[in-house]
Design an enzyme around this catalytic site. Structure first.
Site, PDB file in Angstrom:
ATOM      1  N   LYS A 197      49.425  31.489  34.337  1.00 19.90           N
ATOM      2  CA  LYS A 197      48.725  31.208  35.680  1.00 19.90           C
ATOM      3  C   LYS A 197      49.054  30.370  37.078  1.00 19.90           C
ATOM      4  O   LYS A 197      48.379  29.573  35.984  1.00 19.90           O
ATOM      5  CB  LYS A 197      47.112  32.119  35.260  1.00 19.90           C
ATOM      6  CG  LYS A 197      46.563  32.176  36.866  1.00 19.90           C
ATOM      7  CD  LYS A 197      45.535  33.058  36.713  1.00 19.90           C
ATOM      8  CE  LYS A 197      44.494  32.893  37.667  1.00 19.90           C
ATOM      9  NZ  LYS A 197      43.366  33.969  37.821  1.00 19.90           N
ATOM     10  N   LYS A 250      51.926  35.129  36.276  1.00 18.56           N
ATOM     11  CA  LYS A 250      51.501  35.596  37.747  1.00 18.56           C
ATOM     12  C   LYS A 250      51.250  34.715  38.364  1.00 18.56           C
ATOM     13  O   LYS A 250      50.721  33.180  38.109  1.00 18.56           O
ATOM     14  CB  LYS A 250      49.879  36.041  37.414  1.00 18.56           C
ATOM     15  CG  LYS A 250      48.919  35.743  37.989  1.00 18.56           C
ATOM     16  CD  LYS A 250      47.302  35.917  37.419  1.00 18.56           C
ATOM     17  CE  LYS A 250      46.824  36.514  38.873  1.00 18.56           C
ATOM     18  NZ  LYS A 250      45.162  36.438  38.166  1.00 18.56           N
TER      19      LYS A 250
HETATM   20  C1  PBG Z   1      40.679  34.498  38.597  1.00 14.84           C
HETATM   21  C2  PBG Z   1      41.415  36.122  39.042  1.00 14.84           C
HETATM   22  C3  PBG Z   1      41.848  36.155  40.009  1.00 14.84           C
HETATM   23  C4  PBG Z   1      43.094  37.060  39.823  1.00 14.84           C
HETATM   24  C5  PBG Z   1      42.871  37.681  39.331  1.00 14.84           C
HETATM   25  N1  PBG Z   1      41.742  36.618  38.361  1.00 14.84           N
HETATM   26  C6  PBG Z   1      42.577  34.532  41.162  1.00 14.84           C
HETATM   27  C7  PBG Z   1      42.233  33.558  41.692  1.00 14.84           C
HETATM   28  O1  PBG Z   1      42.842  33.138  40.082  1.00 14.84           O
HETATM   29  O2  PBG Z   1      41.036  32.982  41.976  1.00 14.84           O
HETATM   30  C8  PBG Z   1      44.154  37.367  40.826  1.00 14.84           C
HETATM   31  C9  PBG Z   1      45.094  38.562  41.413  1.00 14.84           C
HETATM   32  C10 PBG Z   1      45.826  39.264  42.356  1.00 14.84           C
HETATM   33  O3  PBG Z   1      45.280  38.135  43.507  1.00 14.84           O
HETATM   34  O4  PBG Z   1      46.206  40.415  43.072  1.00 14.84           O
HETATM   35  N2  PBG Z   1      40.099  34.950  37.583  1.00 14.84           N
END
Ligand code: PBG
Length: 327
Positions: A197, A250
């Site tokens: 991520k 991601k």
């Molecule tokens: C945070 C989380 C995020 C997303 C899913 N879980 C955003 C972040 O890390 O700030 C993002 C998903 C998206 O942008 O569609 N735990």
């Protein structure tokens, strides 16, 4: 002229193209992220994600019903909490009667066959807007965050979640969560780890949806540097050793190479998250008439399959499943 090689022969008709097509997108590859809010008959459009809503549980069930009919096998739920329920320790995340466990239970009761995935990270419940616990000096504390994540995961699994999705990027959280689940007899709860991520600007619209942007600092000490791919391999190895069932990359589009790299090196199924900013870009261009939104959606989703993703979390899930059901 003497051409022996004519690749165009394999493209000469739709029948021929369809016979030699290498990759396919089907509804069963899609996971629909959905946002849930308190209340009844409530449907708030997320301004930076046209066509996506925060839904009260009753309307969430209607949305699930449509997805089930379209053959989408899984939803990934996120709670949008009011500020008064947020605190430093994400206390609300362990409340079995909180909005999120109630939403999970409601979906599982009504649609036992639909897989429910639930996100584990502190940010939707944290007054600091971070995925982990923030120290007085602003540091994100790893080991102190783990018990909070574990409690959250157990609460969600007890409510009926089929798949826990740790999105926090704390070290060792996968094994820590699995141990806690095991202790509670929850040995059948799957883990789809947010393995690679990245610290991405494309999460912006999601943070609008949950009002979860960090109050100070950024997420770069826990989310990955966009410059790195070897590091993704290390994260993948660790998550695999710790017992994850599925690995996720991601965001999606800017990281297709990472999807490919993990697919080639891992025995585990690979998921990709086509995130909020990627959705917003296509919607915005399409609203302006600059792109054919539907064609762009299908092309992007297919690109994930070509890169090696077994499954795709995408806000396009319903729309794409509708297109697929027509063809
Ligand atoms: C945070 C989380 C995020 C997303 C899913 N879980 C955003 C972040 O890390 O700030 C993002 C998903 C998206 O942008 O569609 N735990």
């Amino acid at each position: 002229m003497n051409i022996n090689q004519r690749p165009r022969r394999n493209r000469k008709s739709e029948a021929m193209r369809s016979m030699v097509r290498e990759n396919h997108l089907e509804a069963r590859h899609l996971i629909a992220p959905l946002f849930v809010i308190e209340g009844e008959n409530k449907r708030e459009e997320i301004s930076s994600m046209p066509g996506q809503y925060r839904l009260s549980i009753d309307l969430l069930l209607k949305e699930c019903e449509e997805l089930v009919k379209l053959g989408v096998p899984c939803v990934s739920l996120f709670p949008a909490l009011s500020d008064d329920l947020k605190d430093k320790y994400a206390t609300e995340s362990a409340n079995p009667e909180g909005l999120f466990p109630r939403a999970i239970r409601a979906v599982k009761e009504r649609f036992p066959e639909l897989l429910v995935m639930s996100d584990v990270a502190m940010d939707p419940y944290s007054s600091d807007g971070h995925d982990g616990l923030v120290s007085d000096s602003g540091e994100i504390l790893n080991d102190e965050t783990l018990p909070i994540l574990a409690k959250m995961a157990v609460t969600q699994a007890q409510a009926g979640s089929d798949i826990i999705g740790p999105s926090d990027m704390m070290d060792s959280r996968v094994s820590y969560i699995i141990e806690a689940l095991d202790k509670h007899g929850l040995t059948q709860t799957s883990i789809m780890s947010y393995t690679a991520k990245y610290a991405s600007c494309f999460y912006g619209p999601f943070r609008d949806a949950l009002d979860s942007a960090p109050k100070s600092g950024d997420k770069k000490t826990y989310q990955m540097d966009p410059a790195n791919v070897e590091e993704a391999m290390r994260e993948a190895r660790l998550d695999t050793e710790e017992g994850a069932d599925i690995l996720m990359v991601k965001p999606g589009l800017p990281y297709l190479d990472v999807v490919r790299a993990l697919k080639q090196s891992s025995e585990l199924p690979i998921a990709v998250y086509n995130i909020s900013g990627e959705y917003a870009m296509i919607k915005a261009a399409s609203e302006k008439g600059w792109l054919d939104g539907e064609a762009a959606m299908m092309e992007v989703l297919l690109s994930f399959r070509r890169a090696g993703a077994d499954m795709i979390l995408t806000y396009f899930a319903k729309e794409a499943a509708q297109v697929l059901s027509r063809s």
